[in-house]
Write an enzyme that holds these catalytic residues in place. Structure first.
Site, PDB file in Angstrom:
ATOM      1  N   TYR A 274      -9.880  16.915   2.646  1.00  0.00           N
ATOM      2  CA  TYR A 274     -10.551  16.748   1.357  1.00  0.00           C
ATOM      3  C   TYR A 274     -11.858  17.534   1.445  1.00  0.00           C
ATOM      4  O   TYR A 274     -12.398  17.725   2.536  1.00  0.00           O
ATOM      5  CB  TYR A 274     -10.904  15.278   1.129  1.00  0.00           C
ATOM      6  CG  TYR A 274      -9.734  14.342   1.024  1.00  0.00           C
ATOM      7  CD1 TYR A 274      -8.948  14.316  -0.128  1.00  0.00           C
ATOM      8  CD2 TYR A 274      -9.425  13.467   2.057  1.00  0.00           C
ATOM      9  CE1 TYR A 274      -7.875  13.439  -0.223  1.00  0.00           C
ATOM     10  CE2 TYR A 274      -8.352  12.595   1.968  1.00  0.00           C
ATOM     11  CZ  TYR A 274      -7.581  12.583   0.821  1.00  0.00           C
ATOM     12  OH  TYR A 274      -6.526  11.735   0.721  1.00  0.00           O
TER      13      TYR A 274
ATOM     14  N   THR B 124      -6.258  18.814  -0.504  1.00  0.00           N
ATOM     15  CA  THR B 124      -5.822  17.871  -1.552  1.00  0.00           C
ATOM     16  C   THR B 124      -6.839  17.860  -2.686  1.00  0.00           C
ATOM     17  O   THR B 124      -8.025  17.586  -2.469  1.00  0.00           O
ATOM     18  CB  THR B 124      -5.663  16.458  -0.952  1.00  0.00           C
ATOM     19  OG1 THR B 124      -4.654  16.517   0.059  1.00  0.00           O
ATOM     20  CG2 THR B 124      -5.260  15.440  -2.007  1.00  0.00           C
TER      21      THR B 124
ATOM     22  N   HIS C  76       0.540  13.012  -6.098  1.00  0.00           N
ATOM     23  CA  HIS C  76       0.106  12.086  -5.046  1.00  0.00           C
ATOM     24  C   HIS C  76       1.070  10.895  -4.962  1.00  0.00           C
ATOM     25  O   HIS C  76       0.670   9.764  -4.675  1.00  0.00           O
ATOM     26  CB  HIS C  76      -1.325  11.620  -5.322  1.00  0.00           C
ATOM     27  CG  HIS C  76      -2.179  11.442  -4.089  1.00  0.00           C
ATOM     28  ND1 HIS C  76      -3.129  12.347  -3.708  1.00  0.00           N
ATOM     29  CD2 HIS C  76      -2.231  10.464  -3.150  1.00  0.00           C
ATOM     30  CE1 HIS C  76      -3.734  11.935  -2.599  1.00  0.00           C
ATOM     31  NE2 HIS C  76      -3.206  10.792  -2.239  1.00  0.00           N
TER      32      HIS C  76
ATOM     33  N   SER D 224      -2.889  13.436   7.856  1.00  0.00           N
ATOM     34  CA  SER D 224      -3.920  13.075   6.878  1.00  0.00           C
ATOM     35  C   SER D 224      -5.288  13.035   7.551  1.00  0.00           C
ATOM     36  O   SER D 224      -5.403  12.651   8.718  1.00  0.00           O
ATOM     37  CB  SER D 224      -3.592  11.692   6.301  1.00  0.00           C
ATOM     38  OG  SER D 224      -4.719  11.151   5.650  1.00  0.00           O
TER      39      SER D 224
ATOM     40  N   GLN E  66      -4.296  17.976   6.627  1.00  0.00           N
ATOM     41  CA  GLN E  66      -4.736  17.751   5.239  1.00  0.00           C
ATOM     42  C   GLN E  66      -6.237  17.496   5.238  1.00  0.00           C
ATOM     43  O   GLN E  66      -6.745  16.728   6.069  1.00  0.00           O
ATOM     44  CB  GLN E  66      -3.978  16.558   4.654  1.00  0.00           C
ATOM     45  CG  GLN E  66      -4.377  16.172   3.248  1.00  0.00           C
ATOM     46  CD  GLN E  66      -5.427  15.069   3.228  1.00  0.00           C
ATOM     47  OE1 GLN E  66      -5.397  14.170   4.076  1.00  0.00           O
ATOM     48  NE2 GLN E  66      -6.356  15.128   2.293  1.00  0.00           N
TER      49      GLN E  66
ATOM     50  N   LYS F 287      -2.886  21.164  -2.650  1.00  0.00           N
ATOM     51  CA  LYS F 287      -1.926  20.075  -2.897  1.00  0.00           C
ATOM     52  C   LYS F 287      -2.420  19.160  -4.005  1.00  0.00           C
ATOM     53  O   LYS F 287      -3.554  18.658  -3.936  1.00  0.00           O
ATOM     54  CB  LYS F 287      -1.745  19.246  -1.623  1.00  0.00           C
ATOM     55  CG  LYS F 287      -0.923  17.967  -1.815  1.00  0.00           C
ATOM     56  CD  LYS F 287      -0.716  17.263  -0.485  1.00  0.00           C
ATOM     57  CE  LYS F 287       0.090  16.004  -0.611  1.00  0.00           C
ATOM     58  NZ  LYS F 287      -0.683  14.858  -1.112  1.00  0.00           N
TER      59      LYS F 287
ATOM     60  N   ARG G 140       0.154   7.918  -7.239  1.00  0.00           N
ATOM     61  CA  ARG G 140      -0.941   7.053  -6.799  1.00  0.00           C
ATOM     62  C   ARG G 140      -2.265   7.387  -7.467  1.00  0.00           C
ATOM     63  O   ARG G 140      -3.261   6.722  -7.234  1.00  0.00           O
ATOM     64  CB  ARG G 140      -1.088   7.163  -5.267  1.00  0.00           C
ATOM     65  CG  ARG G 140       0.164   6.789  -4.524  1.00  0.00           C
ATOM     66  CD  ARG G 140       0.153   7.274  -3.091  1.00  0.00           C
ATOM     67  NE  ARG G 140      -0.635   6.450  -2.203  1.00  0.00           N
ATOM     68  CZ  ARG G 140      -0.234   5.306  -1.664  1.00  0.00           C
ATOM     69  NH1 ARG G 140       0.971   4.835  -1.960  1.00  0.00           N
ATOM     70  NH2 ARG G 140      -1.006   4.632  -0.842  1.00  0.00           N
TER      71      ARG G 140
ATOM     72  N   ARG H 106      -5.487   1.108  -7.905  1.00  0.00           N
ATOM     73  CA  ARG H 106      -4.182   0.593  -7.459  1.00  0.00           C
ATOM     74  C   ARG H 106      -4.255  -0.930  -7.486  1.00  0.00           C
ATOM     75  O   ARG H 106      -4.783  -1.552  -6.571  1.00  0.00           O
ATOM     76  CB  ARG H 106      -3.881   1.132  -6.066  1.00  0.00           C
ATOM     77  CG  ARG H 106      -4.033   2.656  -6.055  1.00  0.00           C
ATOM     78  CD  ARG H 106      -3.331   3.348  -4.960  1.00  0.00           C
ATOM     79  NE  ARG H 106      -3.674   4.765  -4.989  1.00  0.00           N
ATOM     80  CZ  ARG H 106      -3.973   5.495  -3.921  1.00  0.00           C
ATOM     81  NH1 ARG H 106      -3.930   4.951  -2.726  1.00  0.00           N
ATOM     82  NH2 ARG H 106      -4.265   6.763  -4.040  1.00  0.00           N
TER      83      ARG H 106
ATOM     84  N   TYR I 179       0.843  -1.200   0.000  1.00  0.00           N
ATOM     85  CA  TYR I 179       0.000   0.000   0.000  1.00  0.00           C
ATOM     86  C   TYR I 179       0.881   1.254   0.000  1.00  0.00           C
ATOM     87  O   TYR I 179       0.611   2.226  -0.715  1.00  0.00           O
ATOM     88  CB  TYR I 179      -0.936   0.001   1.215  1.00  0.00           C
ATOM     89  CG  TYR I 179      -1.720   1.276   1.340  1.00  0.00           C
ATOM     90  CD1 TYR I 179      -2.695   1.616   0.396  1.00  0.00           C
ATOM     91  CD2 TYR I 179      -1.483   2.181   2.374  1.00  0.00           C
ATOM     92  CE1 TYR I 179      -3.399   2.806   0.492  1.00  0.00           C
ATOM     93  CE2 TYR I 179      -2.185   3.366   2.479  1.00  0.00           C
ATOM     94  CZ  TYR I 179      -3.139   3.675   1.535  1.00  0.00           C
ATOM     95  OH  TYR I 179      -3.832   4.869   1.621  1.00  0.00           O
TER      96      TYR I 179
HETATM   97  C1  LIG Z   1       0.789   5.393   1.920  1.00  0.00           C
HETATM   98  C2  LIG Z   1       0.437   6.759   1.430  1.00  0.00           C
HETATM   99  C3  LIG Z   1      -0.746   7.358   1.843  1.00  0.00           C
HETATM  100  C4  LIG Z   1      -1.057   8.648   1.413  1.00  0.00           C
HETATM  101  N1  LIG Z   1      -2.196   9.257   1.904  1.00  0.00           N
HETATM  102  C5  LIG Z   1      -2.441  10.539   1.562  1.00  0.00           C
HETATM  103  C6  LIG Z   1      -3.542  11.234   2.149  1.00  0.00           C
HETATM  104  O1  LIG Z   1      -4.270  10.684   2.979  1.00  0.00           O
HETATM  105  N2  LIG Z   1      -3.776  12.509   1.742  1.00  0.00           N
HETATM  106  C7  LIG Z   1      -2.973  13.145   0.820  1.00  0.00           C
HETATM  107  O2  LIG Z   1      -3.207  14.300   0.478  1.00  0.00           O
HETATM  108  N3  LIG Z   1      -1.910  12.511   0.273  1.00  0.00           N
HETATM  109  C8  LIG Z   1      -1.631  11.252   0.623  1.00  0.00           C
HETATM  110  N4  LIG Z   1      -0.530  10.626   0.093  1.00  0.00           N
HETATM  111  C9  LIG Z   1       0.359  11.352  -0.836  1.00  0.00           C
HETATM  112  C10 LIG Z   1       1.464  12.074  -0.079  1.00  0.00           C
HETATM  113  O3  LIG Z   1       0.951  13.126   0.702  1.00  0.00           O
HETATM  114  C11 LIG Z   1       2.525  12.667  -1.027  1.00  0.00           C
HETATM  115  O4  LIG Z   1       1.907  13.516  -1.952  1.00  0.00           O
HETATM  116  C12 LIG Z   1       3.324  11.606  -1.779  1.00  0.00           C
HETATM  117  O5  LIG Z   1       3.530  10.461  -0.984  1.00  0.00           O
HETATM  118  C13 LIG Z   1       4.667  12.177  -2.214  1.00  0.00           C
HETATM  119  O6  LIG Z   1       5.409  11.258  -2.952  1.00  0.00           O
HETATM  120  P1  LIG Z   1       6.493  10.253  -2.323  1.00  0.00           P
HETATM  121  O7  LIG Z   1       5.719   9.195  -1.636  1.00  0.00           O
HETATM  122  O8  LIG Z   1       7.236   9.749  -3.498  1.00  0.00           O
HETATM  123  O9  LIG Z   1       7.334  11.051  -1.364  1.00  0.00           O
HETATM  124  C14 LIG Z   1      -0.196   9.339   0.517  1.00  0.00           C
HETATM  125  C15 LIG Z   1       0.985   8.728   0.111  1.00  0.00           C
HETATM  126  C16 LIG Z   1       1.321   7.465   0.563  1.00  0.00           C
HETATM  127  C17 LIG Z   1       2.627   6.855   0.118  1.00  0.00           C
END
Ligand SMILES: Cc1cc2nc3c(=O)[nH]c(=O)nc-3n(C[C@H](O)[C@H](O)[C@H](O)COP(=O)(O)O)c2cc1C
Length: 379
Positions: free
Chosen positions: A128, A154, A277, A105, A126, A253, A280, A163, A23
């Site tokens: 939504y 976000t 993101h 988050s 953060q 963001k 993702r 995913r 994940y």
């Molecule tokens: C496991 C995981 C959960 C995430 N959950 C959120 C989230 O709840 N809200 C959000 O805005 N971004 C979320 N993100 C995105 C991160 O805030 C961020 O934009 C991203 O991880 C940056 O890239 P990197 O993982 O390569 O550092 C998540 C990322 C990961 C890896």
């Protein structure tokens, strides 16, 4: 010596059940954008300079009236309380000790109040904009009561990214007896995690979502509630709804495009986080480092521009700063570190990143991180 990113990643792989590791580690579809984030950063060569008197280095970074010890924030990462017991608190403590902000988050296990009561540094929250506006309005009031430093809105999650790793790993499939057996097996084969999180941690739930909001308070119930509530009808006009309720700093963001940056400024954003993101959401989107210069050009210094995506070292931080970011965020990196060793792991990671950034500054002749510019790039 504190471990580098790659060692913490491997330690997380060994300690976490596969579905949690995947994940964190995975992205949407073929994960092209994840690879791009890292590969495009790797491809940026820094300009080595010598004999420039680099004994004194300043990494201190002013941002929205806060003084960061280095140009780095812990990005919002959902489910972190599953990677280690009360994981968000452990990470927030490590961030506070290192002098960098912790962004919580909405989909955290520990509630905003729990985190805010544990650390004295203000939490960045953060959010939504969900269909359930009553929930969002309450969360903003809670952010005021918890004296949050900023809201991070976000904008790249108005539809879920597919995913496929999560479908295979047990995170979001398969269902039924087979899925349950798979998840149980993954837990028992990771006894250190099982003891720490499942047995000592008590029942896990999303702390920011009050039980009254969803009828089914199990993980499946929350996941369905979230999927029903993300809102593909949002437009920039909806930013007004947020602004009317929060007069403090709002960062947008999850944009990559200069036209979206212009729209964010017109809507009244106080800052922008260039982000895909972490690969993702839209697979096939450009890397953030490729998208950053056009956004920085469009914004023209009117508000701070931050960036995340693929940061694994202090070198990567300097690369993003050289291309115009005021600071950057890490997502996966701190999630692996937390999964590997809890608060101590995140502390190790932050020490490593700081040391790497300092070395990169010294060897590029940059003594003040605020002065990082394209001058640091090899032509
Ligand atoms: C496991 C995981 C959960 C995430 N959950 C959120 C989230 O709840 N809200 C959000 O805005 N971004 C979320 N993100 C995105 C991160 O805030 C961020 O934009 C991203 O991880 C940056 O890239 P990197 O993982 O390569 O550092 C998540 C990322 C990961 C890896």
């Amino acid at each position: 010596m504190p471990r580098p990113f790659v060692d913490l990643l491997e330690a997380a792989r060994r300690r976490l059940p596969r579905l949690l590791f995947d994940y964190i580690d995975g992205g949407s579809y073929a994960e092209v954008t994840i690879r791009r984030n890292a590969a495009d950063l790797d491809a940026i060569a820094l300009r080595q300079r010598v004999l420039r008197g680099v004994e004194e280095l300043s990494l201190s970074t002013p941002l929205f009236g806060h003084e960061l010890s280095m140009p780095l924030l812990l990005a919002p990462v959902g489910f972190a309380g599953m990677y280690a017991r009360r994981g968000e608190i452990q990470a927030a403590r490590a961030a506070q000790a290192a002098g960098v902000p912790f962004c919580l988050s909405t989909l955290s296990i520990c509630s905003l109040e729990e985190v805010a009561a544990t650390v004295s540094a203000p939490v960045w929250l953060q959010v939504y904009l969900l269909r359930d506006r009553g929930f969002c309005a309450d969360l903003i009031e809670r952010a005021k009561a918890a004296k949050c430093a900023a809201l991070i809105f976000t904008v790249d999650m108005t539809i879920p990214g597919a995913r496929y790793r999560d479908l295979r790993s047990g995170m979001s499939g398969p269902g039924g007896a087979r899925g349950a057996a798979m998840r149980a097996w993954q837990g028992v084969t990771r006894p250190a995690w099982l003891w720490d999180v499942q047995l000592r941690g008590g029942r896990l739930r999303f702390g920011n979502i009050p039980p009254g909001v969803v009828a089914d308070t199990g993980f499946g119930g929350f996941a369905n509630w979230f999927a029903r509530n993300i809102d593909a009808s949002l437009t920039w006009k909806d930013f007004t709804w947020l602004r009317e309720r929060w007069s403090g700093t709002i960062l947008v963001k999850g944009l990559l495009d200069r036209d979206d940056a212009r729209a964010a400024l017109a809507a009244g954003a106080d800052g922008i986080i260039v982000s895909n993101h972490g690969g993702r959401q839209l697979d096939g989107a450009p890397s953030t480092v490729a998208a950053l210069p056009a956004v920085v050009g469009e914004v023209g210094g009117r508000v701070p521009v931050l960036a995340d995506g693929g940061v694994r070292s202090g070198l990567d931080i300097l690369r993003l700063l050289a291309l115009g970011a005021d600071a950057c965020l890490i997502g996966k990196a701190w999630a692996y570190a937390l999964g590997a060793a809890g608060e101590a792991g995140v502390t190790e990671l932050l020490q490593t990143l700081r040391a790497e950034l300092a070395v990169a500054m010294a060897l590029t002749g940059c003594t003040d991180v605020r002065e990082a510019s394209r001058e640091l790039l090899a032509r």
